[in-house]
Design a protein around this motif. Structure first.
Motif, mmCIF file in Angstrom:
data_model
loop_
_atom_site.group_PDB
_atom_site.id
_atom_site.type_symbol
_atom_site.label_atom_id
_atom_site.label_comp_id
_atom_site.label_asym_id
_atom_site.label_seq_id
_atom_site.Cartn_x
_atom_site.Cartn_y
_atom_site.Cartn_z
ATOM 1 N N VAL A 176 0.850 -1.190 0.000
ATOM 2 C CA VAL A 176 0.000 0.000 0.000
ATOM 3 C C VAL A 176 0.885 1.240 0.000
ATOM 4 N N THR A 177 0.668 2.116 -0.982
ATOM 5 C CA THR A 177 1.432 3.349 -1.095
ATOM 6 C C THR A 177 0.726 4.460 -0.333
ATOM 7 N N PRO A 178 1.425 5.152 0.571
ATOM 8 C CA PRO A 178 0.769 6.264 1.277
ATOM 9 C C PRO A 178 0.558 7.463 0.366
ATOM 10 N N LEU A 179 -0.609 8.046 0.459
ATOM 11 C CA LEU A 179 -0.934 9.266 -0.267
ATOM 12 C C LEU A 179 -0.887 10.454 0.683
ATOM 13 N N PRO A 180 -0.625 11.647 0.176
ATOM 14 C CA PRO A 180 -0.745 12.819 1.043
ATOM 15 C C PRO A 180 -2.149 12.905 1.618
ATOM 16 N N GLY A 181 -2.242 13.366 2.847
ATOM 17 C CA GLY A 181 -3.547 13.503 3.474
ATOM 18 C C GLY A 181 -4.353 14.616 2.852
ATOM 19 N N PRO A 182 -5.622 14.754 3.232
ATOM 20 C CA PRO A 182 -6.465 15.827 2.713
ATOM 21 C C PRO A 182 -5.903 17.191 3.112
ATOM 22 N N PRO A 183 -6.276 18.240 2.400
ATOM 23 C CA PRO A 183 -5.622 19.538 2.601
ATOM 24 C C PRO A 183 -5.940 20.218 3.918
ATOM 25 N N ASP A 184 -7.053 19.894 4.569
ATOM 26 C CA ASP A 184 -7.344 20.558 5.838
ATOM 27 C C ASP A 184 -6.300 20.170 6.872
ATOM 28 N N SER A 185 -5.955 21.076 7.721
ATOM 29 C CA SER A 185 -4.894 20.842 8.686
ATOM 30 C C SER A 185 -5.363 21.243 10.075
ATOM 31 N N PRO A 186 -5.396 20.322 11.038
ATOM 32 C CA PRO A 186 -5.106 18.906 10.827
ATOM 33 C C PRO A 186 -6.260 18.203 10.129
ATOM 34 N N ALA A 187 -5.945 17.189 9.370
ATOM 35 C CA ALA A 187 -6.976 16.458 8.644
ATOM 36 C C ALA A 187 -7.922 15.780 9.624
ATOM 37 N N THR A 188 -9.199 15.830 9.321
ATOM 38 C CA THR A 188 -10.177 15.110 10.130
ATOM 39 C C THR A 188 -10.291 13.677 9.622
ATOM 40 N N ALA A 189 -10.811 12.804 10.477
ATOM 41 C CA ALA A 189 -11.032 11.428 10.043
ATOM 42 C C ALA A 189 -12.011 11.386 8.881
#
Length: 363
Positions: free
Chosen positions: A181-194
């Motif tokens: 499984v390749t990690p992707l960047p998280g969603p743009p909100d910081s900190p990302a919500t679940a």
């Protein structure tokens, strides 16, 4: 620590007739004894949900319904499997992940829980088993979570220790890590919500096939909470994940009414287990729970969400459980149990959505 270490005094303080605050009748323990003559699966791979449902009903004040529900589920139970060869402290790595060895693993953990501290045993085996929580479609870790809640809420007695042994043994037999499984960047909100991280999970190409075939197609998952290193933060994030996955079922459960229940109940099982674990295991527990929930989300994502429909006003938590019990399907009852942990409007709407999407137990 050896799996057969001396019994911890704190585990020996309440070893007979222990009952949960919601089950002062002993019904849960009777049900577990009834079920421990049955195997963890049927038809070669489908999980035995009965111990989990029995614990959920007893914990929610529905002990009187436990045996009646078990009678309706009896046709889905199979005899306890035959042993192959003993699992020992020396040879266990070779038996890990071999479903043919379920009886051997359950026997191993039954001896260990009878002879030593169940908390120490759990602390030893949790990090060994955690990477393989995808096996059995996450049902083994869910069964362990129900067993731990019974032990923590009601005290220690032989049926509950044996139930923990069955859950751990099932997990060891079905242990299945995920790789590639390749990690992707998280969603743009910081900190990302679940919730935003779940929304960013790329769905796998639509295909037929079971859990294992679909899991093999999960290639990318967003990073979420990988920066967490504090145990208390990990616990809060895990609770957030349970809330987000439960909420999401209300709008996405039609992707697969059964399997998407596990996206919520698996991390909730982990959350329920944290109080019994050393704090040093809380952060890796969060990371494993996220990967499992995200993978299930990817595997069974619907093409489109449906609008959120609020639950009718004036319905109490007891009412939701009564509705789930009247419906009877095992995943409906277990999602309702998790929704009652979350205890907000959208979680309860998810419980009603599960009733709507799932075939009743007697259908």
């Amino acid at each position: 620590m050896d799996a057969h270490s001396a019994k911890d005094p704190k585990d020996a303080t309440d070893t007979t007739n222990a009952t949960t605050p919601h089950d002062r009748t002993g019904t849960l323990d009777e049900a577990l004894q009834r079920l421990h003559t049955t195997g963890p699966e049927r038809d070669g791979w489908l999980s035995n949900h009965a111990p989990m449902v029995a614990e959920a009903l007893a914990a929610r004040g529905q002990a009187a319904a436990v045996h009646r529900w078990l009678d309706t589920y009896a046709d889905k139970l199979e005899d306890f499997p035959s042993p192959v060869a003993p699992v020992t402290d020396a040879n266990w790595p070779a038996a890990l992940g071999d479903p043919r060895r379920a009886a051997d693993w359950i026997t191993y953990f039954s001896h260990a829980t009878a002879e030593g501290s169940w908390r120490d045993l759990l602390a030893l085996w949790w990090p060994r088993l955690l990477p393989g929580m995808y096996g059995g479609a996450t049902l083994p870790v869910i069964r362990v979570g129900h067993a731990v809640r019974a032990l923590l809420d009601g005290g220690v007695n032989p049926p509950r220790l044996t139930e923990l042994a069955h859950g751990l043994g099932y997990w060891a037999a079905r242990h299945q890590p995920v790789s590639g499984v390749t990690p992707l960047p998280g969603p743009p909100d910081s900190p990302a919500t679940a919730r935003s991280a779940l929304d960013a999970v790329p769905p796998v190409p639509r295909l037929q096939g079971g859990f294992t075939e679909r899991l093999a197609r999960v290639g990318q998952l967003p990073l979420w909470s990988d920066e967490v290193s504090d145990p208390d933060t990990a616990r809060r994030r895990l609770a957030e994940l349970v809330r987000a996955t439960t909420h999401r079922y209300a709008t996405h459960g039609h992707g697969n009414a059964t399997m998407l229940v596990h996206a919520a109940t698996a991390p909730n099982a982990v959350l329920r287990t944290l109080p019994a674990l050393p704090r040093g295991l809380w952060v890796p527990s969060l990371h494993a729970a996220w990967t499992a929930s995200a993978a299930v989300t990817a595997m069974y994502a619907p093409e489109e969400a449906v609008p959120y429909v609020p639950a009718p006003r004036g319905i109490t938590g007891d009412d939701f459980l009564e509705l789930a019990l009247a419906h009877g399907e095992e995943h409906v009852i277990k999602l309702t149990d998790t929704a009652l942990d979350v205890a907000d409007d959208q979680a309860l709407a998810a419980a009603l959505r599960a009733i709507e999407l799932s075939a009743p137990i007697n259908s």
